[in-house]
Design a protein around this motif. Structure first.
Motif, mmCIF file in Angstrom:
data_model
loop_
_atom_site.group_PDB
_atom_site.id
_atom_site.type_symbol
_atom_site.label_atom_id
_atom_site.label_comp_id
_atom_site.label_asym_id
_atom_site.label_seq_id
_atom_site.Cartn_x
_atom_site.Cartn_y
_atom_site.Cartn_z
ATOM 1 N N VAL B 68 0.850 -1.187 0.000
ATOM 2 C CA VAL B 68 0.000 0.000 0.000
ATOM 3 C C VAL B 68 0.887 1.238 0.000
ATOM 4 O O VAL B 68 1.812 1.337 0.811
ATOM 5 C CB VAL B 68 -0.923 0.023 1.235
ATOM 6 N N LEU B 85 -8.603 -0.234 5.259
ATOM 7 C CA LEU B 85 -8.046 -1.217 4.318
ATOM 8 C C LEU B 85 -7.390 -2.355 5.074
ATOM 9 O O LEU B 85 -7.597 -3.539 4.781
ATOM 10 C CB LEU B 85 -7.022 -0.489 3.442
ATOM 11 N N VAL B 124 -2.068 -1.575 -3.736
ATOM 12 C CA VAL B 124 -3.048 -0.490 -3.649
ATOM 13 C C VAL B 124 -2.270 0.819 -3.580
ATOM 14 O O VAL B 124 -1.483 1.017 -2.653
ATOM 15 C CB VAL B 124 -3.942 -0.642 -2.404
ATOM 16 N N ILE B 146 -4.888 -1.664 -7.547
ATOM 17 C CA ILE B 146 -6.022 -0.786 -7.287
ATOM 18 C C ILE B 146 -5.524 0.622 -7.027
ATOM 19 O O ILE B 146 -4.673 0.834 -6.169
ATOM 20 C CB ILE B 146 -6.837 -1.273 -6.063
ATOM 21 N N GLU B 147 -6.037 1.584 -7.782
ATOM 22 C CA GLU B 147 -5.751 2.992 -7.523
ATOM 23 C C GLU B 147 -6.901 3.578 -6.715
ATOM 24 O O GLU B 147 -8.071 3.242 -6.943
ATOM 25 C CB GLU B 147 -5.606 3.758 -8.844
ATOM 26 N N THR B 148 -6.565 4.478 -5.781
ATOM 27 C CA THR B 148 -7.600 5.053 -4.911
ATOM 28 C C THR B 148 -7.531 6.578 -4.918
ATOM 29 O O THR B 148 -6.588 7.166 -5.447
ATOM 30 C CB THR B 148 -7.431 4.579 -3.458
ATOM 31 N N ALA B 305 -11.663 -0.774 -1.157
ATOM 32 C CA ALA B 305 -10.421 -1.227 -1.805
ATOM 33 C C ALA B 305 -9.981 -2.562 -1.215
ATOM 34 O O ALA B 305 -9.568 -3.481 -1.942
ATOM 35 C CB ALA B 305 -9.321 -0.180 -1.649
ATOM 36 N N ALA B 309 -9.751 -6.095 -3.187
ATOM 37 C CA ALA B 309 -8.501 -6.865 -3.244
ATOM 38 C C ALA B 309 -8.745 -8.311 -2.815
ATOM 39 O O ALA B 309 -8.288 -9.258 -3.470
ATOM 40 C CB ALA B 309 -7.440 -6.218 -2.350
#
Lengths: 338, 338
Positions: B68, B85, B124, B146-148, B305, B309
Motif C-alpha cells: 500500500v 483497508l 493499492v 487498485i488505484e484510490t 479497496a 482486493a
DNA sequence: ATGAAAGCGCTAACAT
DNA sequence: ATGTTAGCGCTTTCAT
C-alpha cells in the motif's frame, strides 16, 4: 498476463551469462564489467524482471531493512521522526519497514512479532513501555533494538529520547512564573498512553513542588488526544465551575481544542486563562493566539536513532552495552501564555 | 546473545517431530493434532523461535501481504483509508506493507519498485497519476492493482475513488448559492499534487459555468498544503488588494490557515469573506467558526479497496476487466460559509 | 495425522 | 571479471 514471472536465470539466459553475473549486476559494489552491468540491467528491464528481495535475503541473511513502529500514521511528530530516520538509514543502503499500533500495547506485540518474522536487521520502536512478551521478543531478536520518544528506566537495550515528565515540569514552571496558580491538565489518564501518562505525572510532580493543587486533572479517554476531546474536556471543566487560570494539554491538539472552547464561550486567552500544549505541532504556531508548547525535536530523534542503528550494524562490537542518547526538548512561548 | 537463530528444524528436534509437522502447527488450517499443535507452539515460544516469513513465502509463493502506498504518514485522511483497508485485509489473513512517497512521483516509482521486490499479492496505490515506469511496473506486476482517491481517465487497472474536480464544483455551487461572486482558490498549483490540481481545475470549470472570474488563484507551492502556507497565501492576497468574498482551500488545512490570517487582520468570517476547504479534517469541525468542507469518506475508500482486493485474490477470474468503484463525497456546511 | 525428498530464487564460497 | 556448486529455511508433493 499470467505468464510465469521472470527470474534471474531467465535474464542470465537472455544475456548469455551465468545467474551469478546477473546477481552481481544488481549489487552496486560487486565486481562486474561496467558495460556488462549496463547491458544486464537493460535486458532485465526489457524483460520486466523484478529482483526478488525475499530470495536474496534468505540466502545472504541480509534483508536490508530496519523495522520501525510508530503509534499512528496520522501524527506530524512521528512522521518527522520516521522521515529523518529513513533518510539516515537510506544513506547506509537500508530501508524502513514501517508498522503502526494505534497506541495499543497488544497491537504492538502482534506488530513486533510480524515485523520480526521478516528478519529486520534492526528494530526501532516508539516508546519504552511494552508488554512482557514484546520485551522478550525484542530482547531475543538478535538485532540491535532502539527505543525512542522516551527515557525508560528499564530500557530493552538502546534509547534515543527525552523525558516526557520533565517537559511538563518545565511547562508548569513557565506558567507559575507567569502568575498561574490554579493549573489544570487535560489528558494522560489512560495507561495505554504511556507518554501522555508520563507528562501528566510530570505535571503533578511540578505542581506539588510549587506547593500547588495538582488535582485538576481533566480526562479525555483513549489516546490519541484530539482537538475534539480537548474541547470537550475544557467544556466539562467550565460547566463544573472549575475556573483554572491555566490549562496544559497533553498535546497541542488537546490544547487547541480547549482554546476553541474558550473562544466559543467568550473566555479570553491568555487574559482569563492561559493555555499550553506539547509537541510543537503546526496548529500551535498558526492558531490565534499561538500556543505555548514544547518542541521535542522529532527529526533529531529520528536522525540520532538512524545514525545509531547504522553504527551498531557496521560494528556489532559497539553493541556491548546499552547506549542512551538524550535529546533536549525546547520550550516555545506563544501568545496563549503571554 | 549472538547465538545461531532458532530454526524450525530445531523446534522439530526438541519436540521429537519432523519439521513438516512443526510447519503445519504454524498454519491455522493445517491438519495437525490439536494437542500436538499446542505442544509445538509452546516449545517454539520457549525456544524463542520466530517463524521466517521470507523462507515461507519463497517456497509457497504466497507472501500474505498487500503493498500500500500513501503520499504521507502525517494525514488523517490517508490514515483512515489505510486503517480501514488494513482491517478489511486482516479479515482475509492479509497484512499491509506500507510505504509513503512524500507526494513525489519519482519517490513513488522507487517505492513501488521496492515494494514489488517483496512480492506482494496485490498493490493499492493512492492517486491515478504516476510516472510511465511506475505504470509499467504495476501493469507487469502480475498481481491485482487498485488505484484510490481518484477516478483516472486511464486507470492502471481497478479504481476505488471519487472525482476531486467534481468536489470543487459542488463547493463553488454552494458558495455561489450563498451569494459569493469573487471567489479565490488556494493551492493546487504544483503538478506533482495531482489531486490538488484536479480540485483547482474543478474550481475553474465551475466558476466559468457560473460566468464568474476563475483567475483568483493563490499559489502555495509544493504539496502538502499546510496551515502556514494557507495563511501566507491569504496574507499575500489581502496585501495585494485582492478582496475575495469567498476563499476555497485545496484542503481544510490551507483553509484554516486562511481563517487565522483573517482573524489576525480583523477580517470577519463569514461576514466579510466566506471560507471553505476539503477533506473534513478535524480542524474543520473544531475551529471557530467551523469550516465548510467536503468529506471524501476515506474509510469507505479503504474498506472498498480492501474488499475488492480480497475478492480479486480469492477468485482471479474476477480480474478479467477493470473494476471502478465510485465513492460519493459529501458537502458539510459549517459556520465559515453561513 | 505425520514424514521424506525435493526445490522455491537467490548468493556465499570457492574456483578460474 | 566471470562461472560452479551448494544451500539459506521453509513448504510442496507424495507417501504411509
Amino acid at each position: 498476463m499470467s505468464r510465469r514471472p521472470v527470474r534471474m536465470a531467465d535474464v542470465a539466459r537472455a544475456a548469455g551469462l551465468s545467474p551469478m553475473t546477473v546477481s552481481r549486476a544488481f549489487r552496486a559494489d560487486a565486481a562486474v564489467g561496467k558495460e556488462t552491468r549496463a547491458r544486464i540491467l537493460r535486458i532485465a528491464e526489457e524483460m520486466g524482471y523484478v529482483f526478488d528481495a525475499a530470495a536474496s535475503g534468505l540466502r545472504s541473511q541480509r534483508t536490508g531493512f530496519v523495522a520501525v513502529t510508530v503509534p499512528s500514521i496520522n501524527n506530524a511528530n512521528f512522521a518527522d521522526t520516521v522521515n529523518a530516520l529513513s533518510r539516515e538509514l537510506g544513506r547506509a543502503g537500508l530501508q524502513v519497514l514501517l508498522g503502526y499500533d494505534l497506541y495499543d500495547p497488544a497491537e504492538e506485540e502482534a506488530l513486533v512479532e510480524q515485523l520480526l518474522r521478516r528478519r529486520p536487521e534492526a528494530v526501532v520502536v516508539t516508546g519504552g513501555a511494552h508488554t512482557p512478551r514484546t520485551r522478550r521478543l525484542l530482547q531475543a531478536a538478535g538485532t540491535p533494538v532502539i527505543e525512542t520518544w522516551d527515557l525508560p528506566e528499564r530500557p530493552v537495550r538502546h534509547v534515543v529520547g527525552f523525558s516526557n515528565a520533565a517537559c511538563m515540569e518545565t511547562m508548569v514552571d513557565h506558567l507559575v512564573a507567569r502568575g498561574a496558580r490554579a493549573i489544570a491538565f487535560i489528558g494522560g489518564d489512560i495507561s495505554d498512553d504511556t507518554r501522555g501518562a508520563d507528562r501528566r505525572r510530570g505535571f503533578q510532580t511540578a505542581m506539588r513542588r510549587h506547593g500547588l493543587d495538582a488535582s485538576r486533572l481533566l480526562p479525555i479517554g483513549a489516546p490519541p488526544a484530539s482537538m475534539a476531546t480537548g474541547a470537550a474536556a475544557m467544556a466539562a471543566a467550565l460547566d463544573e465551575g472549575l475556573r483554572p487560570d491555566a490549562v496544559i494539554g497533553v498535546s497541542d491538539l488537546a490544547a487547541f481544542g480547549a482554546l476553541t472552547e474558550c473562544q466559543r464561550r467568550g473566555v479570553r486567552v491568555p487574559q482569563d486563562v492561559m493555555i499550553a500544549g506539547f509537541g510543537a505541532y503546526e496548529i500551535a504556531a498558526v492558531s490565534v493566539p499561538t500556543i505555548t508548547t514544547i518542541d521535542p525535536h522529532p527529526a533529531e530523534i529520528g536522525r540520532e536513532a538512524g545514525a545509531l542503528a547504522v553504527r551498531l550494524l557496521a560494528d556489532p562490537a559497539e553493541d556491548r552495552g546499552p547506549i542512551r542518547i538524550e535529546i533536549a526538548p525546547l520550550l516555545r512561548v506563544g501568545g496563549s501564555t503571554s
